[in-house]
Design an enzyme around this catalytic site. Structure first.
Site, PDB file in Angstrom:
ATOM      1  N   SER A  41       0.797  -1.232   0.000  1.00  0.00           N
ATOM      2  CA  SER A  41       0.000   0.000   0.000  1.00  0.00           C
ATOM      3  C   SER A  41       0.826   1.277   0.000  1.00  0.00           C
ATOM      4  CB  SER A  41      -0.956   0.014   1.199  1.00  0.00           C
ATOM      5  OG  SER A  41      -2.058  -0.830   0.945  1.00  0.00           O
ATOM      6  N   LYS A  44      -0.212   3.682  -2.652  1.00  0.00           N
ATOM      7  CA  LYS A  44      -1.226   4.738  -2.530  1.00  0.00           C
ATOM      8  C   LYS A  44      -0.592   6.125  -2.394  1.00  0.00           C
ATOM      9  CE  LYS A  44      -4.819   1.745  -0.607  1.00  0.00           C
ATOM     10  NZ  LYS A  44      -4.085   0.511  -0.251  1.00  0.00           N
ATOM     11  N   SER A 101      -6.082   3.603   4.240  1.00  0.00           N
ATOM     12  CA  SER A 101      -5.432   2.784   3.212  1.00  0.00           C
ATOM     13  C   SER A 101      -6.463   1.915   2.494  1.00  0.00           C
ATOM     14  CB  SER A 101      -4.327   1.907   3.806  1.00  0.00           C
ATOM     15  OG  SER A 101      -3.488   1.393   2.786  1.00  0.00           O
ATOM     16  N   LYS A 204       3.072   6.582   5.238  1.00  0.00           N
ATOM     17  CA  LYS A 204       2.189   5.537   4.716  1.00  0.00           C
ATOM     18  C   LYS A 204       2.698   4.150   5.074  1.00  0.00           C
ATOM     19  CE  LYS A 204      -1.457   4.282   2.556  1.00  0.00           C
ATOM     20  NZ  LYS A 204      -1.484   3.130   3.501  1.00  0.00           N
TER      21      LYS A 204
END
Length: 455
Positions: A41, A44, A101, A204
């Site tokens: 992720s 993202k 997320s 993140k």
């Protein structure tokens, strides 16, 4: 027992790490930093970078209502819980992707911007190359494992730095412990590190079985800011502990004071050969094309938004030089304005009006100069781009702004109005939406701008 341990180690995701001084980009630590691995992720971050870019360039607005396609609603967790066909504001998709997320939100963002996830993934890869992420290839908007979807610790660290400096107005999203995502409140997947590490404010997390536990983290203490990246952590807790160690290492090695050397924002390229999906209807998106149009005779109305930024600056300056030397603008400084009177121009360059018989006559001196014929058609809104000490400066700023922002200002009325405080440079004859879009785009370039409502 030994066999089980060997199998466990063999299946563990490869480890990689990177630490930089965010202010200068100096590498403070690296291990396997150029090894291509599954980003999970962390993907993202690029999805969000392009979402911010799309808002900045007028492709979509934060309040645009996005209809969720089946492909987005069908994504596996982590997800916001979007239903196919429902409408939700674009800003909530951004929040859900950044904080929760959410895979469904990330896919919806990609399709809303590029028409399909495949087209969006190609744009992600193009943007990565423009950012210098030379060993990164994206295949989707969310980061679930897919063949060829790979990145490196070095590339993701660089992307984190670009998010920080290219879009500081959105960076606070990554430090929110929770946020309202429209249909519900969601918690940050990185909240443990944010709570436990002094100065941590992003960025993140990511996890898949193939990737392990990944994290790009940023922290600020005093004048120092450090970004650390880990790929292949064995668990959330061990990954966070390792990131904390790397951040500590970064703060030890980074100088207490260093000049901030921001990375160069890449040239805006937008979508290529992409059409808006019929399954995603965006309310509030610009209705007019941002691509150049031709007037009769083949004269360009607007430069391509895909032009290189440096070349665009050269074209703008060349246009200003040419227009100021040979245009229909009256650059006349009023007595006592404090400005320097420009040199006299040839007679035929003065602003002319016409009689009913079509005969050109010189206009009478007046307090206000209109530099374009009004075609407002009842459009009563406008924008103000500053107050200047003389008319010449105001006219020059209007011309520079019009050349730089052709796509939203074409057809508007350039106007200079004198008051006891100076000369106001304005564009008029716009709709409220046109004025709002133009101001937002100009403010994104650090140009002074505020809207003017109907009098």
């Amino acid at each position: 027992m030994l066999c089980l341990m060997l199998v466990s180690r063999a299946s563990a995701a490869p480890y990689a790490a990177m630490v930089i001084d965010a202010r200068t980009g100096e590498v403070l630590h690296a291990r396997n930093a150029d090894t291509r691995l599954h980003p999970a992720s962390l993907t993202k971050m690029m999805t969000l970078y392009i979402a911010f870019e799309a808002v900045r360039n007028g492709e979509i607005t934060l309040d645009a209502k996005v209809r969720i396609p089946k492909a987005a609603a069908a994504e596996p967790p982590s997800k916001l819980g979007l239903r196919a066909g429902q409408k939700i504001a674009f800003r909530y998709l951004i929040r859900a992707a950044a904080v929760k997320s959410a895979n469904d939100a990330a896919t919806a963002i990609g399709i809303a911007i590029s028409g399909s996830e495949a087209a969006f993934a190609r744009r992600m890869t193009r943007t990565a190359k423009a950012l210098g992420m030379t060993r990164t290839t994206f295949k989707n908007a969310h980061g679930l494992t897919e063949k060829g979807h790979m990145s490196t610790a070095r590339d993701m660290t660089a992307l984190g730095r670009h998010l920080l400096y290219d879009y500081p107005q959105y960076y606070n999203l990554f430090s929110r412990r929770s946020t309202n995502a429209g249909i519900k409140s969601v918690n940050n997947t990185n909240r443990r590190l944010l709570a436990a590490y002094q100065g941590a404010d992003g960025i993140k997390t990511g996890y898949t079985q193939a990737a392990g536990f990944n994290l790009v983290a940023s922290a600020k203490r005093g004048n120092e800011r450090v970004i650390a990246t880990v790929f292949g952590g064995k668990s959330t807790s061990s990954r966070n502990a390792r990131v904390a160690e790397l951040l500590d290492l970064g703060f030890r090695r980074a100088p207490s004071r260093a000049p901030i050397s921001k990375p160069n924002r890449p040239a805006y390229v937008g979508n290529t050969n992409a059409t808006v999906s019929k399954t995603v209807r965006v309310a509030g998106a610009p209705k007019s094309s941002l691509r150049p149009k031709l007037r009769p005779g083949g004269v360009l109305v607007a430069d391509s938004v895909a032009a290189n930024a440096a070349k665009q600056t050269d074209r703008i300056q060349a246009g200003i030089d040419a227009a100021m030397a040979n245009s229909d603008i009256v650059a006349q400084t009023e007595a006592g304005s404090g400005g320097t009177r420009p040199a006299m121009r040839p007679e035929n360059l003065a602003l002319l009006s016409t009689t009913g018989q079509g005969k050109a006559v010189m206009p009478e001196p007046e307090q206000e100069v209109v530099t374009r014929l009004s075609t407002s058609g009842g459009h009563l809104w406008g924008i103000n781009v500053g107050r200047y000490t003389n008319r010449y400066q105001a006219e020059k700023v209007l011309l520079r702004t019009a050349l730089a922002e052709m796509s939203t200002l074409d057809g508007s009325l350039r106007k200079v109005s004198q008051s006891n405080r100076g000369f106001e440079a304005t564009f008029q004859g716009m709709t409220r939406d046109q004025a709002d879009l133009a101001c937002r785009r100009l403010k994104a370039r650090n140009v002074t701008c505020f809207m003017i409502g109907p009098s």
